[in-house]
Structures are given as C-alpha cells and as structure tokens.
Design an enzyme around this catalytic site. Structure first.
Site, short mmCIF file in Angstrom:
data_model
loop_
_atom_site.label_atom_id
_atom_site.label_comp_id
_atom_site.label_asym_id
_atom_site.label_seq_id
_atom_site.Cartn_x
_atom_site.Cartn_y
_atom_site.Cartn_z
CE LYS A 62 9.84 7.41 -2.57
NZ LYS A 62 8.31 7.82 -2.88
CG ASP A 96 3.21 4.88 -3.28
OD1 ASP A 96 4.17 5.33 -4.22
OD2 ASP A 96 3.12 5.81 -2.49
CB SER A 97 5.10 4.44 -8.97
OG SER A 97 6.18 3.47 -8.89
CD GLU A 109 7.06 13.43 -7.43
OE1 GLU A 109 6.79 11.92 -6.97
OE2 GLU A 109 5.81 12.45 -8.51
O1 KIV Z 1 6.26 5.43 -6.32
C1 KIV Z 1 7.61 5.58 -6.58
O2 KIV Z 1 7.96 5.61 -7.64
C2 KIV Z 1 8.04 6.87 -5.89
C3 KIV Z 1 8.66 7.83 -7.52
C4 KIV Z 1 8.12 8.82 -8.30
C5 KIV Z 1 9.93 8.46 -7.04
O3 KIV Z 1 7.72 7.79 -5.03
#
Ligand code: KIV
Length: 264
Positions: free
Chosen positions: A111, A43-44, A180
């Site tokens: 995730k 979700d980044s 994290e």
């Molecule tokens: O959203 C994402 O890219 C993540 C990473 C920071 C692990 O959760």
C-alpha cells in the site's frame, strides 16, 4: 481454509463488504485471520506498537520484520504491507523497496500513500508484477508537513482533486483504493466512479470495505479516540484488570498455587 486472492476481493465489489484490519504480530494475526478478508501491516505500527505519535519513523526493514510475523499467523487473509515514509520518493526507489518487501515476505500487495503524482510509481510496480493499493484522502505520512491530521475534501476544489486522484491511480493500475478521512458523500462518489473496490477509514459506510487499526477498534489504545473509531471491546481495561490480579496474587503468594507446581 482457502487463501483469499485479489480476484476474490475485486469480485466482492457491489456484492459483499470487505473486512480489513491491521495486525503487527503473529499472535493477533492468527486471531483475526478467520474473520478478516484482508490484514494490513500498516505503518501505524510505529504508533500503535512502537509508541510514537506519528507513522514516519518506521523503516522498510522494520515493516518486513513485522510482516513476516503477521504472515506466520495469517494463512487465509489477503496480506498487505505499507510502504513507509521515504520508501517511495521516486518510481525506481519504490520498485526497489517493493521488490524487497515482496521477496522477504509473503505479502499479496503493498500500500502506498499518495495523490495523482504517484501514478507512474503504481504503473511501474504493476508492470513488475507487484499489486498496489493506493491510499488517498488523509495521508498520515504528511502529518509533520501539515501539522497534524485533518479531514480532507470538505470543499469542492479539494473533493474534485481527491476524486481525480482515485481515477488516476485506478488507471495507473491500483488494485484497490483506500480512502481515509473524507466526508462520506465524497467516498460514495469515488466508490461509484471506480471499478476497483474502495476501502474506507473515516470515510462513511458506502465504501466497498472498511479498515480499522486493531488497537483502536479493541480499545487497547485509550488515550485518544478519533470520531470514526468504534470500540468493540475495552481491551486496555481488561488487560489492566488481569495484570492487577496477577500482580496481587504474586504479592500475596496466591500464585503459583500447588496446581501450577511440578512435583518429583
Ligand atoms: O497504517 C495504517 O494502519 C493505515 C490505516 C490507517 C489504513 O494506513
């Protein structure tokens, strides 16, 4: 080219490091696929791709759109899709959204960010055939509530609680645990305590694998660099230079030259 399965990743624990990177489109997924064991549609993408300053605004449908693009590029890597903010508020809602993601993409796992309280969710998804990676430690989806991002688990009480999270979520059926923003000693202790692999980001070198956001790792996002990010290339400046060359050539009528023209 053999598709990487969850069993291949679990078998790597204590033997070989797992390489994970984010991707949000087919173009970059195709470039990463030969080298990464796992690709995360994180979700980044709301920040890296969407230009927001937090991950919270992305929807399940938007995650699906990007995951479908990534799956067209990534034929080999194990594909993980983030369940976005608000999509996991109860186990039942999580199941509905995870089924939607599973049915509309070819992802291999979802995730979910959370602590021990998401154990019932992971259990329910697991019972329904959905592989879950638990994301513990610093949880970016809490950034608004917590007023930003901070390394967690620095004091004994918080460290103990994060270790308990990892153990509870493994017991609930998490196939892997992503850690994290914690001190590296804590990530090492968690990695030793778990049977499933851990993937670290800002968690030191002892995790079973590492993940980075691609635009951070390759220097495309150059406004801010967290301590844990190593830049493997200066992407932003390479693009700026190429764009400047293109613009200069068009303005100076150097491009298109005859080489790039059609003739009768
Ligand atoms: O959203 C994402 O890219 C993540 C990473 C920071 C692990 O959760």
């Amino acid at each position: 080219m053999k598709k990487i399965k969850i069993t291949d990743l679990i078998a790597k624990k204590n033997r070989e490091k797992i390489v994970m990177i984010t991707a949000y489109d087919a173009l970059f997924a195709r470039l990463f696929d030969d080298y990464a064991d796992m690709i995360l549609v994180g979700d980044s993408l709301n920040m890296s791709f969407g230009g927001a300053n937090e991950t919270l605004g992305i929807s399940v449908d938007e995650m699906i759109y990007h995951a479908r693009a990534v799956q067209r590029g990534a034929k080999r890597a194990f594909l993980v899709v983030d369940m976005p903010f608000g999509s996991t508020i109860t186990p039942e809602i999580s199941l509905k959204n995870a089924v939607k993601i599973y049915k509309n993409t070819l992802c291999d796992a979802v995730k979910i960010e959370g602590s021990k309280e998401i154990a019932p969710t992971i259990n329910l998804l697991n019972q329904n055939g959905i592989a879950v990676i638990a994301h513990i430690g610093l949880k970016p989806q809490l950034s608004r509530q917590e007023g930003g991002y901070r390394v967690v688990g620095k004091d004994d009480k918080e460290a103990k609680s994060i270790l308990e999270d990892a153990l509870a979520l493994e017991s609930a059926g998490a196939k892997m645990v992503l850690i994290e923003g914690v001190p590296s000693d804590l990530a090492k202790e968690i990695t030793k305590a778990l049977k499933v692999p851990t993937i670290g980001i800002g968690a030191g070198a002892s995790c079973d694998g590492q993940v980075l956001v691609w635009s951070d790792a390759f220097g495309f996002y150059d406004e801010f660099r967290p301590k844990f990010v190593k830049r493997y290339m200066d992407g932003a400046n390479l693009i700026r230079e190429a764009m400047k060359n293109y613009a200069d050539e068009v303005r100076n009528i150097k491009f298109p030259s005859s080489q790039y023209e059609y003739t009768k």
